[in-house]
Design a protein around this motif. Sequence first.
Motif, PDB file in Angstrom:
ATOM      1  N   GLU A  64      78.842  81.305  -2.399  1.00 13.58           N
ATOM      2  CA  GLU A  64      80.029  81.117  -1.559  1.00 13.58           C
ATOM      3  C   GLU A  64      80.823  82.415  -1.457  1.00 13.58           C
ATOM      4  O   GLU A  64      81.277  82.808  -0.380  1.00 13.58           O
ATOM      5  CB  GLU A  64      80.902  79.995  -2.129  1.00 13.58           C
ATOM      6  CG  GLU A  64      80.299  78.604  -1.979  1.00 13.58           C
ATOM      7  CD  GLU A  64      81.149  77.543  -2.654  1.00 13.58           C
ATOM      8  OE1 GLU A  64      82.227  77.901  -3.208  1.00 13.58           O
ATOM      9  OE2 GLU A  64      80.749  76.370  -2.648  1.00 13.58           O
ATOM     10  N   TRP A  65      80.999  83.070  -2.590  1.00 14.62           N
ATOM     11  CA  TRP A  65      81.757  84.331  -2.605  1.00 14.62           C
ATOM     12  C   TRP A  65      81.012  85.400  -1.803  1.00 14.62           C
ATOM     13  O   TRP A  65      81.618  86.127  -0.991  1.00 14.62           O
ATOM     14  CB  TRP A  65      81.964  84.813  -4.032  1.00 14.62           C
ATOM     15  CG  TRP A  65      82.771  86.070  -4.102  1.00 14.62           C
ATOM     16  CD1 TRP A  65      84.125  86.180  -4.220  1.00 14.62           C
ATOM     17  CD2 TRP A  65      82.274  87.424  -4.031  1.00 14.62           C
ATOM     18  NE1 TRP A  65      84.506  87.510  -4.228  1.00 14.62           N
ATOM     19  CE2 TRP A  65      83.392  88.286  -4.113  1.00 14.62           C
ATOM     20  CE3 TRP A  65      81.005  87.968  -3.916  1.00 14.62           C
ATOM     21  CZ2 TRP A  65      83.261  89.667  -4.080  1.00 14.62           C
ATOM     22  CZ3 TRP A  65      80.883  89.354  -3.866  1.00 14.62           C
ATOM     23  CH2 TRP A  65      81.996  90.192  -3.953  1.00 14.62           C
ATOM     24  N   ALA A  66      79.687  85.510  -2.003  1.00  5.56           N
ATOM     25  CA  ALA A  66      78.907  86.540  -1.323  1.00  5.56           C
ATOM     26  C   ALA A  66      78.878  86.314   0.186  1.00  5.56           C
ATOM     27  O   ALA A  66      78.972  87.265   0.971  1.00  5.56           O
ATOM     28  CB  ALA A  66      77.485  86.578  -1.883  1.00  5.56           C
ATOM     29  N   THR A 100      83.108  89.002   6.099  1.00  5.00           N
ATOM     30  CA  THR A 100      84.151  90.017   6.245  1.00  5.00           C
ATOM     31  C   THR A 100      83.572  91.356   6.686  1.00  5.00           C
ATOM     32  O   THR A 100      84.177  92.069   7.487  1.00  5.00           O
ATOM     33  CB  THR A 100      84.899  90.184   4.914  1.00  5.00           C
ATOM     34  OG1 THR A 100      85.503  88.942   4.539  1.00  5.00           O
ATOM     35  CG2 THR A 100      85.978  91.245   5.022  1.00  5.00           C
ATOM     36  N   GLY A 154      73.046  83.807  -3.887  1.00  2.00           N
ATOM     37  CA  GLY A 154      74.013  83.857  -4.982  1.00  2.00           C
ATOM     38  C   GLY A 154      73.729  84.967  -5.977  1.00  2.00           C
ATOM     39  O   GLY A 154      73.679  84.717  -7.183  1.00  2.00           O
ATOM     40  N   TYR A 178      76.951  91.653  -5.397  1.00  2.00           N
ATOM     41  CA  TYR A 178      76.805  91.698  -3.939  1.00  2.00           C
ATOM     42  C   TYR A 178      77.863  92.642  -3.391  1.00  2.00           C
ATOM     43  O   TYR A 178      78.963  92.256  -3.025  1.00  2.00           O
ATOM     44  CB  TYR A 178      76.954  90.311  -3.321  1.00  2.00           C
ATOM     45  CG  TYR A 178      76.581  90.276  -1.854  1.00  2.00           C
ATOM     46  CD1 TYR A 178      75.255  90.366  -1.454  1.00  2.00           C
ATOM     47  CD2 TYR A 178      77.559  90.170  -0.872  1.00  2.00           C
ATOM     48  CE1 TYR A 178      74.906  90.342  -0.109  1.00  2.00           C
ATOM     49  CE2 TYR A 178      77.222  90.147   0.478  1.00  2.00           C
ATOM     50  CZ  TYR A 178      75.892  90.236   0.847  1.00  2.00           C
ATOM     51  OH  TYR A 178      75.551  90.208   2.188  1.00  2.00           O
ATOM     52  N   GLU A 179      77.492  93.914  -3.358  1.00  2.00           N
ATOM     53  CA  GLU A 179      78.344  94.949  -2.778  1.00  2.00           C
ATOM     54  C   GLU A 179      77.559  95.598  -1.646  1.00  2.00           C
ATOM     55  O   GLU A 179      76.482  96.149  -1.867  1.00  2.00           O
ATOM     56  CB  GLU A 179      78.727  95.988  -3.831  1.00  2.00           C
ATOM     57  CG  GLU A 179      79.555  95.417  -4.985  1.00  2.00           C
ATOM     58  CD  GLU A 179      79.875  96.480  -6.028  1.00  2.00           C
ATOM     59  OE1 GLU A 179      80.045  97.648  -5.634  1.00  2.00           O
ATOM     60  OE2 GLU A 179      79.914  96.128  -7.215  1.00  2.00           O
ATOM     61  N   ARG A 183      78.575  78.971  -6.588  1.00  2.00           N
ATOM     62  CA  ARG A 183      79.878  79.633  -6.475  1.00  2.00           C
ATOM     63  C   ARG A 183      79.688  81.109  -6.088  1.00  2.00           C
ATOM     64  O   ARG A 183      80.440  81.652  -5.284  1.00  2.00           O
ATOM     65  CB  ARG A 183      80.639  79.534  -7.815  1.00  2.00           C
ATOM     66  CG  ARG A 183      80.931  78.134  -8.292  1.00  2.00           C
ATOM     67  CD  ARG A 183      81.958  77.407  -7.432  1.00  2.00           C
ATOM     68  NE  ARG A 183      81.390  76.806  -6.239  1.00  2.00           N
ATOM     69  CZ  ARG A 183      80.646  75.691  -6.252  1.00  2.00           C
ATOM     70  NH1 ARG A 183      80.397  75.060  -7.375  1.00  2.00           N
ATOM     71  NH2 ARG A 183      80.165  75.214  -5.131  1.00  2.00           N
ATOM     72  N   ARG A 184      78.672  81.759  -6.697  1.00  2.00           N
ATOM     73  CA  ARG A 184      78.415  83.162  -6.341  1.00  2.00           C
ATOM     74  C   ARG A 184      77.996  83.282  -4.883  1.00  2.00           C
ATOM     75  O   ARG A 184      78.388  84.219  -4.187  1.00  2.00           O
ATOM     76  CB  ARG A 184      77.332  83.752  -7.250  1.00  2.00           C
ATOM     77  CG  ARG A 184      77.730  83.914  -8.706  1.00  2.00           C
ATOM     78  CD  ARG A 184      76.761  84.839  -9.447  1.00  2.00           C
ATOM     79  NE  ARG A 184      75.382  84.373  -9.374  1.00  2.00           N
ATOM     80  CZ  ARG A 184      74.823  83.549 -10.233  1.00  2.00           C
ATOM     81  NH1 ARG A 184      75.522  83.076 -11.262  1.00  2.00           N
ATOM     82  NH2 ARG A 184      73.552  83.189 -10.108  1.00  2.00           N
ATOM     83  N   HIS A 244      77.008  77.618 -10.927  1.00  2.00           N
ATOM     84  CA  HIS A 244      77.534  78.976 -10.849  1.00  2.00           C
ATOM     85  C   HIS A 244      76.813  79.792  -9.770  1.00  2.00           C
ATOM     86  O   HIS A 244      77.432  80.668  -9.144  1.00  2.00           O
ATOM     87  CB  HIS A 244      77.430  79.634 -12.219  1.00  2.00           C
ATOM     88  CG  HIS A 244      78.290  78.977 -13.254  1.00  2.00           C
ATOM     89  ND1 HIS A 244      79.663  79.084 -13.249  1.00  2.00           N
ATOM     90  CD2 HIS A 244      77.981  78.152 -14.290  1.00  2.00           C
ATOM     91  CE1 HIS A 244      80.169  78.382 -14.257  1.00  2.00           C
ATOM     92  NE2 HIS A 244      79.169  77.802 -14.896  1.00  2.00           N
ATOM     93  N   ALA A 288      81.173  84.832   1.956  1.00  2.00           N
ATOM     94  CA  ALA A 288      82.495  85.198   2.455  1.00  2.00           C
ATOM     95  C   ALA A 288      82.608  86.715   2.572  1.00  2.00           C
ATOM     96  O   ALA A 288      83.181  87.239   3.540  1.00  2.00           O
ATOM     97  CB  ALA A 288      83.581  84.640   1.541  1.00  2.00           C
ATOM     98  N   ARG A 289      82.060  87.426   1.602  1.00  2.00           N
ATOM     99  CA  ARG A 289      82.065  88.891   1.649  1.00  2.00           C
ATOM    100  C   ARG A 289      81.216  89.378   2.827  1.00  2.00           C
ATOM    101  O   ARG A 289      81.592  90.325   3.532  1.00  2.00           O
ATOM    102  CB  ARG A 289      81.502  89.438   0.331  1.00  2.00           C
ATOM    103  CG  ARG A 289      81.343  90.952   0.273  1.00  2.00           C
ATOM    104  CD  ARG A 289      82.685  91.643   0.226  1.00  2.00           C
ATOM    105  NE  ARG A 289      82.545  93.090   0.296  1.00  2.00           N
ATOM    106  CZ  ARG A 289      82.528  93.781   1.434  1.00  2.00           C
ATOM    107  NH1 ARG A 289      82.641  93.150   2.590  1.00  2.00           N
ATOM    108  NH2 ARG A 289      82.412  95.098   1.423  1.00  2.00           N
TER     109      ARG A 289
END
Length: 243
Positions: free
Chosen positions: A56-58, A64, A122, A126-127, A53-54, A50, A60-61
């Motif tokens: 990977e998402w962070a 961007t 991860g 992550y904002e 996965r976090r 997990h 990608a964020r």
Amino acid sequence: MPEPQSIGALGPSALANVMNGIRQKQEEGVTPGPIDDQPTPDEPGHPEYHRRRRAEWALARWETATPRRYRHADADHPDVQAWADDVATAPDTAGSLLLTGTTGTGKTYQAYGALRRIAATGPRVYEIRATTAADMYGLLRPKGSERGTEEELRRLVKVPLLVLDDLGSAKASEWTEEVTYRLINERYNACRPTLYTSNLPARAANGAPDLTSALGERIVSRLSEDTRVVAMTGTDRRRRGAA
């Protein structure tokens, strides 16, 4: 070929023989081995799965939110790495970071690299938001945003991780000082980490330009309470690339 039969279909005597065999093995000291049904790091349910996965998402964020020029950024300064690691593990106590130095010493590169390093851990939250001081003032001026000045300031205050580039570069006024103080003070009170960059030192000797003269004493005083200052040195990286 005969159909397979269950133990129950063989009758009571066959079932009794099976049970006697199991009992005999237990009496001889033979017991079933443990069953390893724990998930591996590559399977859902494992913390490392997990975390990946976090991450990977962070990441990608991060990509961007990062200008194309800085999408290869990597924080390689030890002090910047240390701050980023503290933010990743304990954002409420990490404090803020101020990178100072002349134009082209890699402050913005290190800033985006720090955001990337945090994303790669991860984190559960992550904002991020990254902006320049000039763009922030433009957004906060009357009619600078359809949301309104107070709402935009609230969003800047509330974002968990903020990068404010080129602090002290805008023309000083009572209004810019008030806006900057409100942002820094409210983020300080909420223990939200902020990464600032500036071409000016926090304080300079002999009356040379510094953040104190650009922003005011009370802003620099507030920054000094929980902000690590890292002086970036060296020649202009942009000129080195063009040479």
